[in-house]
Each structure stands twice: as C-alpha cells, then as structure tokens.
Motif scaffolding. Sequence first.
Motif, PDB file in Angstrom:
ATOM      1  N   GLU A   1      44.798   8.582  85.830  1.00 42.35           N
ATOM      2  CA  GLU A   1      44.686   7.738  87.018  1.00 42.35           C
ATOM      3  C   GLU A   1      43.240   7.699  87.515  1.00 42.35           C
ATOM      4  O   GLU A   1      42.711   6.640  87.868  1.00 42.35           O
ATOM      5  CB  GLU A   1      45.619   8.244  88.133  1.00 42.35           C
ATOM      6  CG  GLU A   1      45.603   7.312  89.328  1.00 42.35           C
ATOM      7  CD  GLU A   1      46.592   7.702  90.414  1.00 42.35           C
ATOM      8  OE1 GLU A   1      47.412   8.611  90.190  1.00 42.35           O
ATOM      9  OE2 GLU A   1      46.522   7.091  91.497  1.00 42.35           O
TER      10      GLU A   1
ATOM     11  N   ALA B   1      40.660   4.659  87.648  1.00 40.30           N
ATOM     12  CA  ALA B   1      39.999   4.294  88.904  1.00 40.30           C
ATOM     13  C   ALA B   1      38.501   4.089  88.699  1.00 40.30           C
ATOM     14  O   ALA B   1      37.879   3.254  89.340  1.00 40.30           O
ATOM     15  CB  ALA B   1      40.234   5.370  89.955  1.00 40.30           C
TER      16      ALA B   1
ATOM     17  N   PRO C   1      38.143   0.932  85.000  1.00 38.35           N
ATOM     18  CA  PRO C   1      39.330   0.078  84.813  1.00 38.35           C
ATOM     19  C   PRO C   1      39.205  -0.890  83.639  1.00 38.35           C
ATOM     20  O   PRO C   1      40.188  -1.444  83.184  1.00 38.35           O
ATOM     21  CB  PRO C   1      39.444  -0.682  86.139  1.00 38.35           C
ATOM     22  CG  PRO C   1      38.089  -0.615  86.755  1.00 38.35           C
ATOM     23  CD  PRO C   1      37.481   0.673  86.289  1.00 38.35           C
TER      24      PRO C   1
ATOM     25  N   GLU D   1      48.554   0.695  89.212  1.00 37.73           N
ATOM     26  CA  GLU D   1      47.286   0.572  89.945  1.00 37.73           C
ATOM     27  C   GLU D   1      46.841   1.964  90.338  1.00 37.73           C
ATOM     28  O   GLU D   1      47.632   2.732  90.887  1.00 37.73           O
ATOM     29  CB  GLU D   1      47.499  -0.229  91.230  1.00 37.73           C
ATOM     30  CG  GLU D   1      47.288  -1.729  91.124  1.00 37.73           C
ATOM     31  CD  GLU D   1      45.852  -2.103  90.800  1.00 37.73           C
ATOM     32  OE1 GLU D   1      44.941  -1.633  91.529  1.00 37.73           O
ATOM     33  OE2 GLU D   1      45.650  -2.852  89.822  1.00 37.73           O
ATOM     34  N   PRO D   2      45.596   2.346  90.104  1.00 37.42           N
ATOM     35  CA  PRO D   2      45.159   3.646  90.626  1.00 37.42           C
ATOM     36  C   PRO D   2      45.138   3.582  92.155  1.00 37.42           C
ATOM     37  O   PRO D   2      44.918   2.515  92.724  1.00 37.42           O
ATOM     38  CB  PRO D   2      43.754   3.806  90.062  1.00 37.42           C
ATOM     39  CG  PRO D   2      43.304   2.442  89.692  1.00 37.42           C
ATOM     40  CD  PRO D   2      44.520   1.636  89.394  1.00 37.42           C
ATOM     41  N   ARG D   3      45.379   4.727  92.797  1.00 34.85           N
ATOM     42  CA  ARG D   3      45.444   4.727  94.262  1.00 34.85           C
ATOM     43  C   ARG D   3      44.088   4.572  94.916  1.00 34.85           C
ATOM     44  O   ARG D   3      43.986   4.258  96.081  1.00 34.85           O
ATOM     45  CB  ARG D   3      46.120   6.018  94.751  1.00 34.85           C
ATOM     46  CG  ARG D   3      47.627   5.972  94.616  1.00 34.85           C
ATOM     47  CD  ARG D   3      48.225   7.347  94.762  1.00 34.85           C
ATOM     48  NE  ARG D   3      48.009   8.144  93.552  1.00 34.85           N
ATOM     49  CZ  ARG D   3      48.441   9.395  93.419  1.00 34.85           C
ATOM     50  NH1 ARG D   3      49.063   9.988  94.418  1.00 34.85           N
ATOM     51  NH2 ARG D   3      48.218  10.049  92.294  1.00 34.85           N
ATOM     52  N   VAL D   4      43.039   4.847  94.152  1.00 34.21           N
ATOM     53  CA  VAL D   4      41.688   4.653  94.683  1.00 34.21           C
ATOM     54  C   VAL D   4      40.892   3.835  93.689  1.00 34.21           C
ATOM     55  O   VAL D   4      41.287   3.688  92.535  1.00 34.21           O
ATOM     56  CB  VAL D   4      40.944   6.004  94.909  1.00 34.21           C
ATOM     57  CG1 VAL D   4      41.497   6.737  96.084  1.00 34.21           C
ATOM     58  CG2 VAL D   4      41.000   6.853  93.642  1.00 34.21           C
ATOM     59  N   SER D   5      39.772   3.302  94.109  1.00 38.19           N
ATOM     60  CA  SER D   5      38.885   2.621  93.179  1.00 38.19           C
ATOM     61  C   SER D   5      37.545   3.351  93.201  1.00 38.19           C
ATOM     62  O   SER D   5      36.982   3.620  94.256  1.00 38.19           O
ATOM     63  CB  SER D   5      38.694   1.172  93.615  1.00 38.19           C
ATOM     64  OG  SER D   5      37.648   0.608  92.857  1.00 38.19           O
TER      65      SER D   5
END
Lengths: 163, 227
Positions: free
Chosen positions: B90, B94, B97, B113-117
Amino acid sequence: MNSEQAFDASELADLLGDKQDGEDKSLMSILEDVQARYRYLPKDALILISEWMGVPLSQTYSVATFYNAFSLKPKGRHIINVCLGTACNVRGSRKVVERIADRLGIEPGETTQDGEFTLETLNCVGACALGPVAIIDGTHFGRVNAAGADKLLKKLGVEGRKE
Amino acid sequence: MTTLTIDGRQVEALRGSTVLEAARENHIEIPTLCYHEALEPYAGCRLCVVELVTPKGSQLVASCVYAAEDGLVVKTNSGIVQESRRMTVELLLAAAPKAKVIQDLAAEMGIEEPRVSLGDSDCILCGLCVRACKEIVGANAISLVNRGFAKEVKPPFEIGSNACTGCTTCVLVCPTGAIKLEDVLDSRSVHRWESDFEARECKICGDHYLAPEFAPDLKELLGEEEV
Ligand code: SF4
Ligand code: FES
Ligand code: FES
C-alpha cells in the motif's frame, strides 16, 4: 551581490594535502572541511575529491546530497534554524518561521541574496520543554515567539523587512 | 549444511545462505522486489519479510538478508507476514502509483486506492539499477541521491554522466520499467539518466555499434588501421 566564495582548486589541494599526512582520510571529513571553508560543496571540488580519493563521483554525490550538514548551494554567513517538531509546532514555532521568512524575504531552505542569512527548519532537537526552539549559528534559544524572533534578528542587524 | 524449518517443513540449505535463498532452494516462494540473485542484497523494499518464531515471541525479518541458521523456525505466509506485506504494498503504491508491478501486487491483495498519496513516481527506489551499474558493470554512473521523500536515483549533478557506457543493464534489471531506452539507427538514449550516445556504422557489415569511447584504444591495438 552574491557572496559565493570562489572555489580555488589550489586551496583544495592544500586541504587534501594536509589529510594525506594525517591519519584521517575519510570522505566525510574532507567534505566537512570543504563545507566549512566555502559554506557549500562546489561542484568542481566534488569532482576533484572523488578523483583524489578514488571514489566514484556518483557515490560522492550521494553522500553530499544525503546529509543535512552539506549543501550544494552556498549557505549564508548566519544560519537560522527553527524547530518544527511536534512540541515546538504546537507552541507556535510555525509563526516564528513565518516571521523570520517575512523579515528576510526568503522561504525556509533559502539564502538571502547578499549571502548573509540562510533559514532552515528541522524536526525536534530534543529540547522540547524549551519550545519553540530556534538555533542561530549553533546557539540555542528557547521559548521564541514572533516578537522574540524580531529581537534575535535585530541582534543580527536585521531591522524590518530585508530588501 | 544448515537445517531449518520453513512453513512447518524441515529444509536444508547451504551454510552461509540467507533465509530467502534457503526457501527458494526448496521451492518455497517468498515475494521480493529489491532482490536480485546476482547483486548484493539491499533489504530496502521489505516485501520479503517472514515471521521468525522464537521462544521469546515472533519477529518480522527481511529474509533476503537474514542468515539461515540451524534450528530457525520461519513462517513465510502467516497472518502478521501478510499484514506487513499488505502495508508495504500500500505504501509503495502510495509513492509509486505508476509502477505496474506495484499495481499488480496491490490488485492481487485487493488494495484499490492507497489511503495516502506520497507521490506519483514510477520508481520504487529498489536500488537495483544502482547496484547493477556498480557491481556488474563497474561504471558507477548513477546513485541514490537526497534523503527521505526527496530520494531519487540520479547521475551526479543530475546531468548526463560521462561514466554511463550505455550498456542498458539498468534498463533490464528495473522491475518497474522506469528507465526508458530509445534505440534508433545511429543513436541510443537512456532517458532517465539523460545519457545520449552516437552509434557508429561498421564499415564492413553496415550495422551500428555503440563504442565510440573505446574506439581509440582499439585503434591503438590495431596500429592506427581503419576499424
Ligand atoms: S529506476 Fe527502476 S531499478 Fe532503479 S531504483 Fe527505480 S525502480 Fe529500482
Ligand atoms: S519539538 Fe522542538 S525541540 Fe522537540
Ligand atoms: S527483497 Fe528483501 S527487502 Fe526487498
């Protein structure tokens, strides 16, 4: 005017020559000496040091860009560091950074045009109880607020906004 | 030989091998990203973590660098291993991508979707290109520069390096396809490093070859004859 120290290869030869006699020939200590002398690591110096030490330039460049103590751009004569660690942050050190940035007319990480001041931030120097902490040329100042920052700058000869 | 237990199976491994090597030798798969058997292990991606079961409790270790010792008890796919790998993937997603391998790994694990970018790179900083350039080619044209979020792979001063020989080993070893090679008739470009080469035409067969730098030595060898 930019006070960038012109790099002089013969001086470097002196620096390296000293090292040759002494015990200490580590890349780090040579880079430290050059950083102290010029307030940055000139490109030509890195190339010559690599050759002299027989270290690939890519490796020297890697080391030079890794450590905070080294800079590839000339740093100011005075280095102002403000702690943005959690404890200092909640006590308003961001305001201190903003004030100093505004007074000097630069962003954190930048150096004033005249080469006098560099403003930097860091994350916790382990003096949280004294926060917000500012470090000017190696001296620690505790409980600095925006007004205190003004006073510290005044001592360094900055009145109002620079240029 | 060393004897250890991997996933409940007693296996043997050559002395001095790592847990990863011991597992692979015995056809037990452990996923890796920054490992290549021809290069020094780097332990940078943490995808290869395994659970080490000890009397004092469990511990996660990077199998690509952990020495396979007698009596080790290792689990390669336990709950905490899966959990850790999931988090690793993950975070890699992030930060990078655009990397296809990571997208695929994430899809396999059901991460959408990762929880953060943390960026939009196609490079996962596995360092394979750097190690290949150093250990296999000996050119040392590129290295990891900067630190933390600013870390990247670059040639010195971020301009085309004259140490690059255009061998394209980095292109071959990169797991994400981040290093783009453009070969046209008389030129070669390794775009990520801004390395450009002119290829010469062989006067005999008409093919193009890429060794302008070495040509003077060759001439010397051949006594200044036309090459
Ligand atoms: S460019 Fe490719 S091989 Fe090099 S560090 Fe990035 S992902 Fe790894
Ligand atoms: S947070 Fe500033 S000294 Fe710790
Ligand atoms: S393969 Fe072991 S940490 Fe990357």
